[in-house]
Design a protein around this motif. Structure first.
Motif, PDB file in Angstrom:
ATOM      1  N   LEU A  22       1.877  16.426   5.849  1.00  0.00           N
ATOM      2  CA  LEU A  22       1.152  16.337   4.580  1.00  0.00           C
ATOM      3  C   LEU A  22      -0.352  16.497   4.791  1.00  0.00           C
ATOM      4  N   ARG A  23      -0.757  17.016   5.921  1.00  0.00           N
ATOM      5  CA  ARG A  23      -2.178  17.119   6.270  1.00  0.00           C
ATOM      6  C   ARG A  23      -2.983  17.913   5.244  1.00  0.00           C
ATOM      7  N   TYR A  24      -4.270  17.592   5.175  1.00  0.00           N
ATOM      8  CA  TYR A  24      -5.225  18.366   4.384  1.00  0.00           C
ATOM      9  C   TYR A  24      -4.774  18.540   2.938  1.00  0.00           C
ATOM     10  N   ASN A  25      -4.559  17.415   2.271  1.00  0.00           N
ATOM     11  CA  ASN A  25      -4.309  17.387   0.846  1.00  0.00           C
ATOM     12  C   ASN A  25      -5.198  16.316   0.228  1.00  0.00           C
ATOM     13  N   HIS A  26      -4.843  15.848  -0.950  1.00  0.00           N
ATOM     14  CA  HIS A  26      -5.647  14.834  -1.637  1.00  0.00           C
ATOM     15  C   HIS A  26      -4.805  13.603  -1.975  1.00  0.00           C
ATOM     16  N   PHE A  27      -3.804  13.326  -1.169  1.00  0.00           N
ATOM     17  CA  PHE A  27      -2.996  12.128  -1.381  1.00  0.00           C
ATOM     18  C   PHE A  27      -3.870  10.887  -1.154  1.00  0.00           C
ATOM     19  N   SER A  28      -3.578   9.826  -1.886  1.00  0.00           N
ATOM     20  CA  SER A  28      -4.417   8.633  -1.798  1.00  0.00           C
ATOM     21  C   SER A  28      -3.565   7.374  -1.898  1.00  0.00           C
ATOM     22  N   GLY A  29      -4.233   6.228  -1.684  1.00  0.00           N
ATOM     23  CA  GLY A  29      -3.547   4.948  -1.766  1.00  0.00           C
ATOM     24  C   GLY A  29      -2.891   4.562  -0.451  1.00  0.00           C
ATOM     25  N   PRO A  30      -2.143   3.476  -0.443  1.00  0.00           N
ATOM     26  CA  PRO A  30      -1.488   3.026   0.796  1.00  0.00           C
ATOM     27  C   PRO A  30      -0.300   3.898   1.149  1.00  0.00           C
ATOM     28  N   ILE A  31       0.096   3.813   2.415  1.00  0.00           N
ATOM     29  CA  ILE A  31       1.308   4.525   2.839  1.00  0.00           C
ATOM     30  C   ILE A  31       2.470   3.539   2.880  1.00  0.00           C
ATOM     31  N   SER A  32       3.657   4.065   2.716  1.00  0.00           N
ATOM     32  CA  SER A  32       4.843   3.229   2.628  1.00  0.00           C
ATOM     33  C   SER A  32       5.274   2.744   4.011  1.00  0.00           C
ATOM     34  N   PRO A  33       5.593   1.431   4.166  1.00  0.00           N
ATOM     35  CA  PRO A  33       6.124   0.954   5.450  1.00  0.00           C
ATOM     36  C   PRO A  33       7.408   1.662   5.855  1.00  0.00           C
ATOM     37  N   GLU A  34       8.156   2.182   4.886  1.00  0.00           N
ATOM     38  CA  GLU A  34       9.402   2.879   5.210  1.00  0.00           C
ATOM     39  C   GLU A  34       9.166   4.137   6.031  1.00  0.00           C
ATOM     40  N   LEU A  35       7.918   4.617   6.033  1.00  0.00           N
ATOM     41  CA  LEU A  35       7.588   5.799   6.826  1.00  0.00           C
ATOM     42  C   LEU A  35       7.954   5.611   8.284  1.00  0.00           C
ATOM     43  N   PHE A  36       7.865   4.372   8.763  1.00  0.00           N
ATOM     44  CA  PHE A  36       8.083   4.094  10.183  1.00  0.00           C
ATOM     45  C   PHE A  36       9.477   3.548  10.474  1.00  0.00           C
ATOM     46  N   LEU A  45      -6.716  10.962   1.652  1.00  0.00           N
ATOM     47  CA  LEU A  45      -7.518   9.852   1.152  1.00  0.00           C
ATOM     48  C   LEU A  45      -6.729   8.544   1.202  1.00  0.00           C
ATOM     49  N   PHE A  46      -5.801   8.438   2.140  1.00  0.00           N
ATOM     50  CA  PHE A  46      -4.996   7.226   2.266  1.00  0.00           C
ATOM     51  C   PHE A  46      -5.891   6.052   2.645  1.00  0.00           C
ATOM     52  N   ASP A  47      -5.548   4.865   2.121  1.00  0.00           N
ATOM     53  CA  ASP A  47      -6.339   3.686   2.432  1.00  0.00           C
ATOM     54  C   ASP A  47      -5.428   2.481   2.620  1.00  0.00           C
ATOM     55  N   GLY A  48      -6.031   1.293   2.692  1.00  0.00           N
ATOM     56  CA  GLY A  48      -5.261   0.089   2.961  1.00  0.00           C
ATOM     57  C   GLY A  48      -4.973  -0.050   4.445  1.00  0.00           C
ATOM     58  N   GLN A  49      -4.197  -1.051   4.790  1.00  0.00           N
ATOM     59  CA  GLN A  49      -3.879  -1.295   6.191  1.00  0.00           C
ATOM     60  C   GLN A  49      -2.709  -0.433   6.656  1.00  0.00           C
ATOM     61  N   ILE A  50      -2.745  -0.097   7.930  1.00  0.00           N
ATOM     62  CA  ILE A  50      -1.584   0.564   8.533  1.00  0.00           C
ATOM     63  C   ILE A  50      -0.450  -0.460   8.570  1.00  0.00           C
ATOM     64  N   PRO A  51       0.719  -0.137   8.058  1.00  0.00           N
ATOM     65  CA  PRO A  51       1.803  -1.123   7.984  1.00  0.00           C
ATOM     66  C   PRO A  51       2.103  -1.780   9.328  1.00  0.00           C
ATOM     67  N   ASP A  52       2.433  -3.066   9.273  1.00  0.00           N
ATOM     68  CA  ASP A  52       2.693  -3.844  10.485  1.00  0.00           C
ATOM     69  C   ASP A  52       3.857  -3.299  11.291  1.00  0.00           C
ATOM     70  N   ASN A  53       4.759  -2.576  10.643  1.00  0.00           N
ATOM     71  CA  ASN A  53       5.949  -2.088  11.342  1.00  0.00           C
ATOM     72  C   ASN A  53       5.740  -0.717  11.977  1.00  0.00           C
ATOM     73  N   LEU A  54       4.486  -0.341  12.217  1.00  0.00           N
ATOM     74  CA  LEU A  54       4.203   0.926  12.901  1.00  0.00           C
ATOM     75  C   LEU A  54       5.046   1.068  14.166  1.00  0.00           C
ATOM     76  N   GLY A  55       5.228  -0.031  14.884  1.00  0.00           N
ATOM     77  CA  GLY A  55       5.956   0.010  16.152  1.00  0.00           C
ATOM     78  C   GLY A  55       7.420   0.350  16.026  1.00  0.00           C
ATOM     79  N   ASN A  56       7.960   0.372  14.808  1.00  0.00           N
ATOM     80  CA  ASN A  56       9.368   0.723  14.616  1.00  0.00           C
ATOM     81  C   ASN A  56       9.611   2.227  14.652  1.00  0.00           C
ATOM     82  N   SER A  57       8.530   2.994  14.599  1.00  0.00           N
ATOM     83  CA  SER A  57       8.680   4.443  14.526  1.00  0.00           C
ATOM     84  C   SER A  57       9.225   5.006  15.835  1.00  0.00           C
ATOM     85  N   LEU A  58      10.052   6.029  15.715  1.00  0.00           N
ATOM     86  CA  LEU A  58      10.604   6.740  16.868  1.00  0.00           C
ATOM     87  C   LEU A  58       9.921   8.091  17.076  1.00  0.00           C
TER      88      LEU A  58
END
Length: 410
Positions: free
Chosen positions: A184-198, A211-224
């Motif tokens: 999704l690079r180089y667009n105008h998406f904004s707001g927080p990202i979903s924890p389900e991403l990871f 333009l994403f903001d907020g904290q990086i979800p705590d479950n980042l470490g779940n990503s494969l």
């Protein structure tokens, strides 16, 4: 070193070769030669039959609806999108699905990269249920990602990068069951990202330059994932401690140019297969964790433009695969003899720090009252940490930090 740009064309060609092996068509009544239908050229190969899959009418409906939403087509792609033979449309690739007659072709891939098309993504695209690849890099699509994309049950690669899409993080992409590549690079998406991403089985996650903001979800470490790029956004808060518990598949993580604060987690040394770590242009503070010495495969380590302090220790500068170490514009007060040797073997930029007797350092008044100097205080160990498995938290044994389970003496 893993190429964060991901060469999409070779990936596309590889999949198309695989699909074309399934789409061998009998040409001229007896013998046979494999013919790939479409190939994005806007022409149909001689003697190629018209597709007749069960989804044929739905595919025509989808592509014609999309064509009607294209408002500018400087390279004339849509001029070939005429008639019932969708496999002759430029940018459309067809293949024979397993278990069907050779005459039955389906739309398996769309590659409109760099077509400079202007328009929107229409909900009817969800009718392309056999689609495996959708590459729309470098166009001028605007609006949002339709919620109907969840019906693209066979889609494995979605590249919407370098467009003008906007709105919140398109959570519908996480409902695509077979998706492994999300760009999704180089667009105008904004707001927080979903924890389900990871929590999904994504292998590549590219969200940089939005333009994403907020904290990086705590479950980042779940990503494969093997590659995660969150750079050039507006993320705030601390790096999740779970960063250190990501799987061995992680090769590259780019977090540069955000607004991250706090310490570099001690568990970062768990990432023993990582090749690129870039946390530059944030506001990270404190000392470097000794566990960094466990990053045996690291090639690029960029810590520049933060508020890190203390010494750059030997254990960082002796990493065997290190090609580039950048610690410029922090508040480091010194580095070891081993680091000095990097001048001759690797890129080593230490400018803009507080190192006495060295050129290109901060003015002395800036080095008084180092920001966050009381945070992340770590007592240097007398010996390097023991780099162990990643499945359990580490701890201190005889003054050394142990990564992985602590093994007691018999």
């Amino acid at each position: 070193m893993v190429d964060s740009s991901w060469l999409l064309l070779p990936l596309l060609l590889l999949l198309l070769q695989t699909l074309s092996s399934q789409a061998a068509l009998v040409a001229g009544g007896g013998g046979g030669s494999g013919i790939w239908i479409g190939a994005g050229a806007g022409t149909t190969p001689q003697n190629a039959p018209t597709p007749a899959s069960p989804n044929f009418s739905r595919e025509i409906t989808a592509l014609q609806a999309w064509k009607s939403a294209i408002t500018d087509d400087p390279f004339g792609y849509m001029a070939t999108w005429v008639g019932p033979d969708v496999c002759s449309y430029r940018g459309i690739f067809c293949a024979q699905p397993p278990g069907m007659f050779p005459e039955s072709l389906v739309v398996a891939a769309i590659d409109l990269n760099r077509a400079s098309l202007q328009g929107t993504l229409v909900k009817e695209l969800s009718l392309l249920t056999d689609l495996s690849i959708l590459h729309l890099n470098s166009n001028r699509f605007s609006g949002t990602v339709p919620n109907t994309f969840k019906d693209l049950i066979n889609l494995s690669e979605l590249d919407l990068s370098n467009n003008q899409l906007s709105g919140p993080f398109p959570s519908v992409t996480l409902l695509i069951p077979r998706l492994i590549y999300l760009d999704l690079r180089y667009n105008h998406f904004s707001g927080p990202i979903s924890p389900e991403l990871f929590t999904k089985g994504l292998d590549a996650i590219f969200l940089n330059n939005n333009l994403f903001d907020g904290q990086i979800p705590d479950n980042l470490g779940n990503s494969l994932a093997s590659v995660i790029t969150l750079a050039n956004n507006k993320f705030t808060g601390e790096l999740p401690p779970s960063l250190g518990y990501m799987g061995p598949s992680l090769k590259e993580i780019l977090l540069l140019n955000n607004q991250l604060t706090g310490c570099i987690p001690e568990g970062v040394g768990f990432l023993t297969e990582m090749q690129v770590l870039d946390v530059s242009y944030n506001s990270l503070t404190g000392h470097l964790p000794d566990s960094i010495s466990c990053l045996d495969e690291i090639e690029v380590l960029n810590l520049a433009h933060n508020q890190l302090s203390g010494f750059v220790p030997d254990i960082v500068c002796t990493l065997k695969s290190l090609v580039n170490l950048t610690v410029s514009f922090n508040f480091f007060s010194g580095f070891s003899q081993e680091c000095s040797r990097l001048f001759f073997h690797a890129g080593f930029d230490f400018s803009g720090n507080c190192i006495p007797g060295k050129n290109m350092q901060r003015p002395p008044p800036e080095c008084i009252g180092v920001p966050g100097s009381l945070n992340c205080m770590r007592t240097p160990s007398a010996r390097p940490p023991m780099c162990g498995p990643m499945d359990q938290k580490g701890g201190f044994v005889d003054g050394s930090y142990v990564l992985g389970p602590m093994i007691s003496s018999p």
